[in-house]
Design an enzyme around this catalytic site. Structure first.
Site, mmCIF file in Angstrom:
data_model
loop_
_atom_site.group_PDB
_atom_site.id
_atom_site.type_symbol
_atom_site.label_atom_id
_atom_site.label_comp_id
_atom_site.label_asym_id
_atom_site.label_seq_id
_atom_site.Cartn_x
_atom_site.Cartn_y
_atom_site.Cartn_z
ATOM 1 N N GLY A 138 0.814 -1.220 0.000
ATOM 2 C CA GLY A 138 0.000 0.000 0.000
ATOM 3 C C GLY A 138 0.838 1.256 0.000
ATOM 4 N N ALA A 139 1.855 1.300 -0.869
ATOM 5 C CA ALA A 139 2.827 2.389 -0.824
ATOM 6 C C ALA A 139 2.507 3.546 -1.766
ATOM 7 C CB ALA A 139 4.225 1.844 -1.150
ATOM 8 N N TYR A 161 -14.284 -4.107 10.945
ATOM 9 C CA TYR A 161 -12.994 -3.415 10.918
ATOM 10 C C TYR A 161 -12.235 -3.645 12.220
ATOM 11 C CZ TYR A 161 -9.519 0.309 10.664
ATOM 12 O OH TYR A 161 -8.332 1.010 10.652
ATOM 13 N N SER A 208 -4.517 -0.559 14.568
ATOM 14 C CA SER A 208 -5.317 0.649 14.781
ATOM 15 C C SER A 208 -5.831 0.655 16.214
ATOM 16 C CB SER A 208 -6.505 0.669 13.811
ATOM 17 O OG SER A 208 -7.474 1.628 14.189
#
Length: 304
Positions: free
Chosen positions: A21-22, A169, A144
């Protein structure tokens, strides 16, 4: 005591790193700063055209390869193309999705647990030989603060009976921490040098917040998230600091968890933070690991 910044990143010359995810958000900042410190960085991205444009801006020492974590065939193809011969010093499991309307991956997994956890579980396992070929390998898994609302629903992991996007999530982020801590325990049990740590960015302004609203087709939700990002969130550069700290501080050991030092861990400079009791539960971690092996078909080739 001085606050940790990118100036504290050590020289990474000769190291090889991979960031999923860069192309945007904290993944892009992390990949760029690792490259600036001398590492050769693989940008693992779904959109290689966008990845190539980003890598050109970020300078030398980067390469771009296609990876879709929501498709295990893509994960396997990515690892086969990357190869196991060259050591991999650092893997940053960063890519993720948040609070989406229910979708499934190519393999029939619920999209959030499939992308955030199962895709990275498979990627890390398939890359394990390359990691163990490095002298001091490290895996950083991005979690998270939402892991605290997470519960592992092992009887309905993919939300087929009941789906609530924020619960899904939270479950995926709890899974990230269970995986990170269990990986460290298993690496130590196998008497390897691999270090497994985790980090979370706090509240950082990235595309993560607006993607779900676009999938819902709600312009109002999208604009509300854009406004909240501008008013409340720290920028992606600040949000990437815990990731970079976890990736490069030489004193960290397996089980470390980094996040911002400000109120509610929402913003600030990186420091070590606590995780919920559920995230440290070894029985849940073992159960998740075995389930992940069955779901992905990936077993970790630890040295005997």
């Amino acid at each position: 005591m001085p606050k940790w910044t990118t100036a504290d990143i050590p020289d990474l010359s000769g190291r090889r790193a991979l960031v999923t995810g860069a192309t945007s958000g904290i993944g892009r900042v992390a990949a760029r700063e690792l490259a600036r410190a001398g590492a050769r960085v693989v940008y693992a991205v779904r959109d290689t055209d966008r990845g190539a444009a980003v890598a050109r801006e970020d300078g030398a020492g980067t390469e771009v390869r296609r990876l879709d974590l929501a498709d295990l065939s893509s994960v396997r193809a990515f690892v086969a193309e990357l190869g196991e011969e060259e050591p991999l010093d650092l893997l940053v499991n960063n890519a993720g999705v948040m609070a989406l309307p229910r979708r499934e991956t190519e393999d029939g997994f619920e999209m959030q647990i499939g992308t955030n956890h199962l895709g990275h579980f498979a990627l890390t396992g398939l890359l394990l030989p390359a990691l163990l070929a490095a002298p001091a390998p490290r895996v950083v898994t991005i979690a998270s603060g939402a892991h605290r609302i997470g519960r592992m629903n092992f009887d309905d992991l993919h939300g087929r009976t009941r789906y609530r996007r924020w619960a899904a999530y939270g479950q995926s982020k709890l899974a990230n921490l269970l995986f990170a801590f269990e990986l460290g325990r298993r690496a130590a049990s196998a008497q390897t040098e691999l270090v497994s740590v985790a980090a979370h960015p706090g509240y950082a302004a990235t595309e993560l917040q607006t993607r779900a609203a676009r999938m819902d087709g709600s312009r109002v939700k999208e604009l509300a998230n854009v406004l909240a990002n501008r008013v409340l969130a720290q920028d992606a550069g600040s949000g990437a600091l815990p990731t970079l700290y976890a990736a490069t501080d030489p004193d960290l050991t397996s089980g470390a968890y980094a996040g911002p030092d400000g109120p509610g861990e929402a913003r600030g400079h990186p420091t070590l933070v606590g995780a919920s009791g559920r995230a440290r539960d070894e029985e849940s971690a073992r159960r998740l690991w075995e389930l992940s092996e069955r779901e992905t078909g990936v077993e970790y080739p630890w040295p005997s």
